[in-house]
Design an enzyme around this catalytic site. Sequence first.
Site, short mmCIF file in Angstrom:
data_model
loop_
_atom_site.label_atom_id
_atom_site.label_comp_id
_atom_site.label_asym_id
_atom_site.label_seq_id
_atom_site.Cartn_x
_atom_site.Cartn_y
_atom_site.Cartn_z
N SER A 129 0.72 -1.24 -0.09
CA SER A 129 -0.06 -0.10 -0.04
C SER A 129 0.93 1.27 0.06
O SER A 129 2.06 1.02 0.31
CB SER A 129 -0.79 -0.09 1.24
OG SER A 129 -1.40 1.21 1.54
N TYR A 176 -1.44 -1.17 10.62
CA TYR A 176 -1.57 -1.34 9.08
C TYR A 176 -0.39 -0.73 8.52
O TYR A 176 0.00 -1.67 7.65
CB TYR A 176 -2.76 -0.61 8.88
CG TYR A 176 -3.26 -0.95 7.21
CD1 TYR A 176 -3.75 -1.99 6.79
CD2 TYR A 176 -2.90 0.30 6.58
CE1 TYR A 176 -4.01 -2.06 5.44
CE2 TYR A 176 -3.28 0.17 4.95
CZ TYR A 176 -3.66 -1.16 4.54
OH TYR A 176 -4.07 -1.49 3.26
P1 NAP Z 1 -11.86 -5.78 0.64
O1 NAP Z 1 -12.52 -5.05 0.06
O2 NAP Z 1 -11.90 -5.61 2.26
O3 NAP Z 1 -11.40 -7.38 0.29
C1 NAP Z 1 -10.50 -8.01 0.91
C2 NAP Z 1 -10.95 -9.56 1.04
O4 NAP Z 1 -10.07 -10.25 1.69
C3 NAP Z 1 -12.33 -9.46 1.58
O5 NAP Z 1 -13.23 -10.70 1.10
C4 NAP Z 1 -11.96 -9.90 3.05
O6 NAP Z 1 -12.86 -10.64 3.74
C5 NAP Z 1 -10.73 -11.08 2.88
N1 NAP Z 1 -10.07 -11.38 3.86
C6 NAP Z 1 -10.05 -10.65 5.04
N2 NAP Z 1 -9.27 -11.22 6.12
C7 NAP Z 1 -8.90 -12.38 5.52
C8 NAP Z 1 -8.29 -13.73 6.12
N3 NAP Z 1 -7.95 -13.70 7.07
N4 NAP Z 1 -8.42 -14.63 4.98
C9 NAP Z 1 -8.74 -14.66 3.93
N5 NAP Z 1 -9.14 -13.61 3.32
C10 NAP Z 1 -9.48 -12.57 4.01
O7 NAP Z 1 -10.15 -5.14 0.60
P2 NAP Z 1 -9.53 -4.37 -0.76
O8 NAP Z 1 -9.84 -2.91 -0.63
O9 NAP Z 1 -9.81 -5.31 -1.87
O10 NAP Z 1 -7.88 -4.50 -0.41
C11 NAP Z 1 -7.05 -5.76 -0.93
C12 NAP Z 1 -5.80 -5.44 -0.51
O11 NAP Z 1 -5.34 -4.42 -0.83
C13 NAP Z 1 -5.72 -5.28 1.01
O12 NAP Z 1 -4.16 -6.10 1.17
C14 NAP Z 1 -5.41 -4.10 1.41
O13 NAP Z 1 -4.61 -3.64 2.40
C15 NAP Z 1 -4.53 -3.49 0.11
N6 NAP Z 1 -4.86 -2.15 -0.18
C16 NAP Z 1 -6.07 -1.67 -0.46
C17 NAP Z 1 -6.34 -0.11 -0.75
C18 NAP Z 1 -7.93 0.27 -0.99
O14 NAP Z 1 -7.80 1.55 -0.90
N7 NAP Z 1 -8.95 -0.32 -1.10
C19 NAP Z 1 -5.25 0.61 -0.60
C20 NAP Z 1 -3.89 0.14 -0.66
C21 NAP Z 1 -3.84 -1.23 -0.33
P3 NAP Z 1 -13.81 -9.78 5.07
O15 NAP Z 1 -14.62 -8.87 4.43
O16 NAP Z 1 -14.67 -10.85 5.72
O17 NAP Z 1 -12.79 -9.13 5.91
#
Ligand code: NAP
Length: 252
Positions: free
Chosen positions: A143, A156
């Site tokens: 990130s 985080y």
């Molecule tokens: P998201 O919409 O919350 O989707 C993440 C998925 O991972 C959800 O289905 C979540 O389930 C699942 N998950 C959570 N804990 C888990 C576990 N222990 N084992 C397996 N699956 C699990 O997140 P996203 O925004 O797509 O983010 C994806 C990645 O990109 C993350 O690593 C995040 O830190 C990174 N990122 C995101 C952003 C952003 O702005 N969106 C920015 C920078 C980096 P639950 O819903 O039950 O938690």
Amino acid sequence: MSDARSKVALVTGASAGIGRETAIEMARDGYSIIVADILVDEGKDTVRRIESAGGKAVFVRTDVSVESDVRASVQAAVSEFGGLDAAVNNAGLEQSGCPVTEVTQELCDRILGINVRGVLMGMKHQIPAMRARGGGAIVNLSSIAGQLGFPGASVYVASKHAVIGLTRTAALECAPLGIRVNAVCPGAIQTDMIDRFAGHDSAAKSALIAHHPLGRIGTVSEVASAIRWLCSTGSAFVTGQCVTVDGGYTAQ
Ligand code: NAP
């Protein structure tokens, strides 16, 4: 990105957000997909979307903070599709509004268990499977919080800095094996996570948007595009790197 015919990819956190879009787009590229996530119904929905577009996918219920689950997700790639060529360690948990002085051991363990140990255990089991295939590509989700500090998100931020260190180290260990390991560092991307991060508050979200020089937050497809490139032969000479997809946030 058409070099993926008959290849196999594992995507964690593929029931939602960036992971789901990446799984769908990699399936369109020709990969057979292991959809690994803790959310069962949503993960099966990702599989349905892939299959209805003519692709192949299997859901494996996986909590990335549990090593036996992670091992099983890799074993499924081998048993269902014959091996593993690409892995996207994407599952992650955010944190906001919690200063260092209020961090509990439980919160710390939970976020590090998913965001750091989950990525480390993922690579631990993915590397031997790729080695058996003669090479592969791993992409870990860091990130801009892996490059900068964010008040209220210390654990985080620490976890995403750690992902970059893990990525560089694994890249050096795996280079002789023909396995490339890179990270993607998104800025704010429109997913459920960013809405939770902004506290479902439109003023907080507008402030977040204002910090991105391109004047908007990103789309899941824009991150998936970087991930797909890092898994493709187009990036054959790229390893141990962070590709930042942030609308210019970190250029400031
Ligand atoms: P998201 O919409 O919350 O989707 C993440 C998925 O991972 C959800 O289905 C979540 O389930 C699942 N998950 C959570 N804990 C888990 C576990 N222990 N084992 C397996 N699956 C699990 O997140 P996203 O925004 O797509 O983010 C994806 C990645 O990109 C993350 O690593 C995040 O830190 C990174 N990122 C995101 C952003 C952003 O702005 N969106 C920015 C920078 C980096 P639950 O819903 O039950 O938690």
